[in-house]
Design an enzyme around this catalytic site. Structure first.
Site, PDB file in Angstrom:
ATOM      1  N   GLU A   1      -4.220  45.825  36.486  1.00 44.69           N
ATOM      2  CA  GLU A   1      -5.130  44.951  35.742  1.00 44.69           C
ATOM      3  C   GLU A   1      -4.583  44.644  34.367  1.00 44.69           C
ATOM      4  O   GLU A   1      -4.822  43.591  33.803  1.00 44.69           O
ATOM      5  CB  GLU A   1      -6.538  45.539  35.655  1.00 44.69           C
ATOM      6  CG  GLU A   1      -6.709  46.695  34.681  1.00 44.69           C
ATOM      7  CD  GLU A   1      -6.661  48.027  35.384  1.00 44.69           C
ATOM      8  OE1 GLU A   1      -5.602  48.346  35.955  1.00 44.69           O
ATOM      9  OE2 GLU A   1      -7.671  48.751  35.349  1.00 44.69           O
TER      10      GLU A   1
ATOM     11  N   ILE B   1     -11.741  61.491  30.115  1.00 49.67           N
ATOM     12  CA  ILE B   1     -12.256  62.218  28.959  1.00 49.67           C
ATOM     13  C   ILE B   1     -12.334  63.705  29.287  1.00 49.67           C
ATOM     14  O   ILE B   1     -11.946  64.548  28.489  1.00 49.67           O
ATOM     15  CB  ILE B   1     -13.626  61.661  28.536  1.00 49.67           C
ATOM     16  CG1 ILE B   1     -13.460  60.232  27.990  1.00 49.67           C
ATOM     17  CG2 ILE B   1     -14.292  62.558  27.497  1.00 49.67           C
ATOM     18  CD1 ILE B   1     -14.756  59.506  27.718  1.00 49.67           C
TER      19      ILE B   1
ATOM     20  N   GLY C   1     -11.072  49.723  35.758  1.00 44.31           N
ATOM     21  CA  GLY C   1     -10.416  49.599  37.058  1.00 44.31           C
ATOM     22  C   GLY C   1     -10.005  50.924  37.659  1.00 44.31           C
ATOM     23  O   GLY C   1      -9.289  50.949  38.667  1.00 44.31           O
TER      24      GLY C   1
END
Length: 473
Positions: free
Chosen positions: A274, A349, A372
């Site tokens: 992407e 994260i 994505g």
């Protein structure tokens, strides 16, 4: 049969009459932004004049990433304040710049609605002045095509207009075409410094209801030095998980850059992502990226949006080696899966001991979005050749020394990628392959790649959670 034919003839006659009386003939039945509208010259004006079309209650779509139309957004914010406008919804993916419309002094004028959040609107969402839509990147165009979001005005950023009247959406195609095809009004800032790209990015200037000529540099990201941890993660992935002939997907950031920096001895790599980073430029120039093994778009780099350094922008400008395509195609799991040795590298994260990945929030506080990650993690896992590699890469610890491999996700944290989706997790301490592993095996694998300072604590937490010791067997 005869009545059916008559009905078709009547419809054709009505259409012919309509077209004969219409100055913008094709546009009565088509909304393709690549199709010129006859006899409709582009109206150039100031940014202040261009945004006067926005009124209270409107929905305004804004192009994002490096193509964020900052000149128009500043004018829009001033217009809203000066004319006491109310209840304007600003819809966008990640945008760059200060996002003046999302500041506290605009809370009754504008409301940001993000399909993927940038840092400039996090405070607005956290304070209840903005909204975040959880959605897979490949599904964002559906919001416009199914009329779930109906933009009154679209603010975009175009390259200069060529002799045929065409501009280019440049560094951001993603969901922009879908939004423009369903917007009542299109306002463009036409920038000499916006790269001209190929693929789905072309737009004819006759679709611009207003245009503003500017000459300003694009926002830049990257270029800062990598840490030893990031370099280690990059080398582990490059040396152990990326094969010659692999097709790569990777996002922005130092870990993807570190992987790219470690690939200079690889051959016949392809790019279907992407977005891609500046490190790709060096790999192309060295002959490592050829796209020769790809089954779709062979010999071409495929992307959907970009943000990087001027080096990257210069590389993609007017370069037919690059195809910028709509996000619903680039991120389609079925398309991703058809690429050879599809290797998807994404970040997180935190990851819990069962393999659940949080990538969009810190506890209850929204941080970014789904993006994505799931599109490509699943596409790589479903690779038609059985050689895809879905990878989650992250440092073992935060800058404050807290473990990013955790017993459980923070209360309120969102699961972006489920434990069943996750295959490889990589930190600077190694590679954990979770596919097909039981919960106690997963906990064992993840503890081995956690920071040594946290392993004993994690082992204890795993025992308390699973009622048995983590084990490789």
């Amino acid at each position: 049969m005869i009545s059916t034919k008559l009905s078709k003839l009547q419809k054709f006659s009505k259409l012919s009459a309509l077209l004969a009386n219409s100055k913008n003939t094709y546009f009565t039945y088509s909304n393709q932004i690549s199709q010129p509208i006859p006899d409709r010259p582009t109206k150039f004006c100031s940014a202040e004049e261009a945004v006067q079309c926005v009124k209270s209650g409107d929905t305004v779509f804004v192009q994002g990433a490096a193509a964020t139309p900052m000149v128009l957004l500043e004018a829009l914010t001033n217009h809203g304040k000066k004319n006491n406008l109310k209840d304007i919804t600003v819809v966008h993916m990640h945008t760059e710049g200060p996002a003046l419309y999302a500041q506290p002094d605009c809370k009754d004028i504008f409301r940001s609605k993000s399909t993927f959040m940038g840092g400039n609107v996090r405070a607005a969402v956290a304070d209840g002045r903005g909204d975040s839509i959880p959605i897979f990147l490949h599904e964002i165009p559906i919001l416009f095509r199914r009329k779930l979001i109906k933009p009154d005005v679209a603010l975009i950023h175009s390259s200069t207009i060529d002799k045929h009247g065409y501009g280019s959406l440049g560094t951001s195609v993603d969901c922009v075409r879908a939004a423009l095809e369903n917007s009542k009004v299109i306002v463009a800032q036409v920038n000499k410094q916006m790269p001209r790209t190929f693929g789905d990015s072309i737009i004819h200037s006759s679709h611009f209801d207003a245009a503003v000529e500017i000459d300003v540099p694009l926002p830049e990201h990257g270029g800062r030095g990598m840490t030893a941890v990031e370099e280690k993660i990059g080398s582990l992935i490059a040396e152990n998980l990326v094969e010659d002939g692999a097709t790569l997907q990777m996002g922005i950031g130092n870990i993807p850059d570190a992987v790219l920096n470690a690939l200079h001895n690889h051959k016949d790599l392809g790019i279907h992502s992407e977005m891609f980073a500046g490190g790709v430029v060096d790999l192309v120039n060295k002959g490592c990226v050829t796209n020769d093994q790809k089954t779709y778009h062979r010999g071409r780099i495929v992307g959907s949006f970009l943000i990087g350094t001027k080096k990257l922008y210069d590389f993609v400008d007017n370069n037919p080696f690059i195809e910028m395509l709509e996000i619903n195609y680039v991120n389609n799991v079925g398309i991703v899966a058809r690429n050879p040795k599809m290797t998807a590298i994404n970040s997180a994260i935190e990851v819990d001991l069962t393999g659940q990945v949080c990538a969009d929030s810190i506890g209850t506080r929204m941080y970014s979005g789904f993006g994505g990650q799931v599109d490509f993690i699943r596409g790589a896992a479903e690779g038609f050749d059985g050689k895809g590699k879905p990878i989650i890469a992250l440092p073992s610890s935060t800058n404050k020394g807290q473990s990013k491999i955790v017993p459980i996700l923070k209360p309120g944290a969102g699961v972006v990628t489920s434990r069943a989706h996750v295959h490889y997790v990589v930190t600077e301490y190694g590679i954990a392959n979770l596919f097909g592993k039981s919960l106690r095996q997963r906990a064992y694998e993840l503890i081995q790649i956690a920071h040594p300072d946290h392993r004993a604590e994690l082992e204890k937490a795993a025992f308390e959670r699973l009622k048995c010791m983590p084990s490789p067997n």
